[in-house]
Design a protein around this motif. Structure first.
Motif, mmCIF file in Angstrom:
data_model
loop_
_atom_site.group_PDB
_atom_site.id
_atom_site.type_symbol
_atom_site.label_atom_id
_atom_site.label_comp_id
_atom_site.label_asym_id
_atom_site.label_seq_id
_atom_site.Cartn_x
_atom_site.Cartn_y
_atom_site.Cartn_z
ATOM 1 N N PRO A 15 53.597 30.043 44.321
ATOM 2 C CA PRO A 15 52.235 30.025 43.775
ATOM 3 C C PRO A 15 51.176 30.373 44.820
ATOM 4 N N HIS A 16 50.135 31.078 44.362
ATOM 5 C CA HIS A 16 48.983 31.451 45.185
ATOM 6 C C HIS A 16 47.724 31.263 44.361
ATOM 7 N N GLY A 17 46.640 30.955 45.059
ATOM 8 C CA GLY A 17 45.357 30.842 44.390
ATOM 9 C C GLY A 17 44.927 29.405 44.258
ATOM 10 N N PRO A 18 43.815 29.184 43.630
ATOM 11 C CA PRO A 18 43.041 30.182 42.898
ATOM 12 C C PRO A 18 42.304 31.141 43.836
ATOM 13 N N HIS A 19 42.249 32.377 43.389
ATOM 14 C CA HIS A 19 41.539 33.437 44.093
ATOM 15 C C HIS A 19 40.613 34.148 43.117
ATOM 16 N N ILE A 20 39.606 34.790 43.668
ATOM 17 C CA ILE A 20 38.719 35.641 42.884
ATOM 18 C C ILE A 20 39.023 37.075 43.267
ATOM 19 N N LEU A 21 39.261 37.918 42.274
ATOM 20 C CA LEU A 21 39.554 39.331 42.505
ATOM 21 C C LEU A 21 38.242 40.067 42.730
ATOM 22 N N VAL A 22 38.067 40.633 43.914
ATOM 23 C CA VAL A 22 36.794 41.244 44.296
ATOM 24 C C VAL A 22 36.950 42.715 44.627
ATOM 25 N N GLN A 23 35.817 43.407 44.580
ATOM 26 C CA GLN A 23 35.783 44.822 44.919
ATOM 27 C C GLN A 23 35.589 45.032 46.417
ATOM 28 N N SER A 24 35.006 44.062 47.082
ATOM 29 C CA SER A 24 34.710 44.169 48.514
ATOM 30 C C SER A 24 35.992 44.319 49.313
ATOM 31 N N GLU A 25 35.833 44.868 50.495
ATOM 32 C CA GLU A 25 36.986 44.984 51.390
ATOM 33 C C GLU A 25 36.588 44.529 52.779
ATOM 34 N N GLY A 26 37.559 44.298 53.600
ATOM 35 C CA GLY A 26 37.277 43.937 54.978
ATOM 36 C C GLY A 26 38.002 42.681 55.398
ATOM 37 N N ASP A 27 37.987 42.466 56.691
ATOM 38 C CA ASP A 27 38.665 41.309 57.272
ATOM 39 C C ASP A 27 37.826 40.036 57.171
ATOM 40 N N ASP A 28 36.552 40.185 56.803
ATOM 41 C CA ASP A 28 35.668 39.024 56.771
ATOM 42 C C ASP A 28 35.533 38.407 55.379
ATOM 43 N N LEU A 29 36.433 38.739 54.465
ATOM 44 C CA LEU A 29 36.393 38.138 53.128
ATOM 45 C C LEU A 29 36.748 36.660 53.212
ATOM 46 N N PRO A 30 36.135 35.834 52.373
ATOM 47 C CA PRO A 30 36.503 34.414 52.374
ATOM 48 C C PRO A 30 37.951 34.233 51.917
ATOM 49 N N ALA A 31 38.507 33.091 52.244
ATOM 50 C CA ALA A 31 39.919 32.822 51.947
ATOM 51 C C ALA A 31 40.211 32.817 50.449
ATOM 52 N N PHE A 32 39.203 32.549 49.617
ATOM 53 C CA PHE A 32 39.426 32.485 48.170
ATOM 54 C C PHE A 32 39.344 33.858 47.496
ATOM 55 N N ALA A 33 39.100 34.915 48.256
ATOM 56 C CA ALA A 33 38.949 36.250 47.679
ATOM 57 C C ALA A 33 40.187 37.097 47.919
ATOM 58 N N ILE A 34 40.521 37.913 46.929
ATOM 59 C CA ILE A 34 41.574 38.915 47.079
ATOM 60 C C ILE A 34 40.976 40.245 46.620
ATOM 61 N N SER A 35 41.083 41.239 47.457
ATOM 62 C CA SER A 35 40.408 42.518 47.229
ATOM 63 C C SER A 35 41.306 43.511 46.499
ATOM 64 N N ILE A 36 40.675 44.346 45.686
ATOM 65 C CA ILE A 36 41.422 45.426 45.032
ATOM 66 C C ILE A 36 41.757 46.536 46.024
ATOM 67 N N HIS A 37 41.282 46.421 47.258
ATOM 68 C CA HIS A 37 41.637 47.372 48.309
ATOM 69 C C HIS A 37 42.980 47.016 48.935
ATOM 70 N N THR A 38 43.577 45.909 48.485
ATOM 71 C CA THR A 38 44.908 45.521 48.947
ATOM 72 C C THR A 38 45.913 45.808 47.834
#
Length: 177
Positions: A68-91
Motif C-alpha cells: 500500500p501507498h498513499g494517500p497521495h495527490i496526483l499533481v501536474q507539477s514536477e521536480g524534486d521539491d514536491l511534498p511527500a504527499f504528492a505524486i506527479s504525472i511526470h513520473t
C-alpha cells in the motif's frame, strides 16, 4: 505496458498530456506509457467522468506490487521539491495512475526491464465530483435532500411600528440630528 486496463481521461487531462508529449523527456519507457495513455483512453467531459476515476488533483491510495501507498495527490507539477504527499504525472507511477478507476490494475515497464503492478485501492477525493456537487448545491440545495426546488414559507406576522412618545420632552428625537 499491458493492455489490461481501461483508461478514462478528462479533456483537461488530455490537453496536459498532449503538451507533455510535445516536450517529453528522453525516457522511452515514459514516452511509450504516455502514447498508450493518449491512444487507448476514453475521453470524457469534466461533468461526465465517473466518480471512481483518478484525475488530476485526485487524492488516492494505491498499491505497488501489493504494497500500500498513499494517500497521495496526483499533481501536474514536477521536480524534486514536491511534498511527500504528492505524486506527479511526470513520473511513471503518476502517469500510470491517471485515468484508472478504483479496483483497476495496470503494469508498467521501465526502460531497465523492471516491471511494477499498480492498483487503485481508494479514491478519497476527485475534483470533478466536488465541482459537480458544488454546482448542484448552488443550483438547487433542496434537491440534494430529495425535495423539490420549491420552498414554501409563510412570512411572520409583523408588529406595527408604534413610535415611542417621550412625554418628558427632553429627547430631541431625530430632528436634532
Amino acid at each position: 505496458m499491458q493492455r489490461e486496463t481501461f483508461f478514462q481521461l478528462t479533456t483537461k487531462d488530455v490537453d496536459i498530456l498532449t503538451a507533455l508529449l510535445d516536450r517529453s523527456p528522453e525516457d522511452h519507457a515514459y514516452l511509450r506509457l504516455l502514447r498508450n495513455k493518449l491512444n487507448f483512453s476514453t475521453i470524457c467531459f469534466r461533468d461526465d467522468v465517473p466518480s471512481d476515476v483518478v484525475t488530476l488533483n485526485s487524492r488516492l491510495c494505491y498499491s505497488i506490487n501489493g504494497r500500500p501507498h498513499g494517500p497521495h495527490i496526483l499533481v501536474q507539477s514536477e521536480g524534486d521539491d514536491l511534498p511527500a504527499f504528492a505524486i506527479s504525472i511526470h513520473t511513471m507511477r503518476g502517469l500510470a495512475l491517471l485515468g484508472l478507476a478504483v479496483g483497476e490494475v495496470t503494469t508498467i515497464a521501465y526502460a531497465n526491464g523492471r516491471h511494477e503492478t499498480l492498483a487503485v485501492e481508494e479514491l478519497m477525493h476527485q475534483p470533478e465530483v466536488a465541482l459537480r456537487l458544488g454546482k448542484h448545491r448552488s443550483l438547487d440545495p433542496a434537491a440534494e435532500l430529495g425535495q423539490s426546488g420549491v420552498v414554501w414559507f409563510r412570512p411572520k406576522n409583523q408588529r406595527a411600528f408604534v413610535p415611542d412618545n417621550d412625554s418628558d420632552g427632553d429627547d430631541p428625537g431625530p430632528q436634532a440630528a
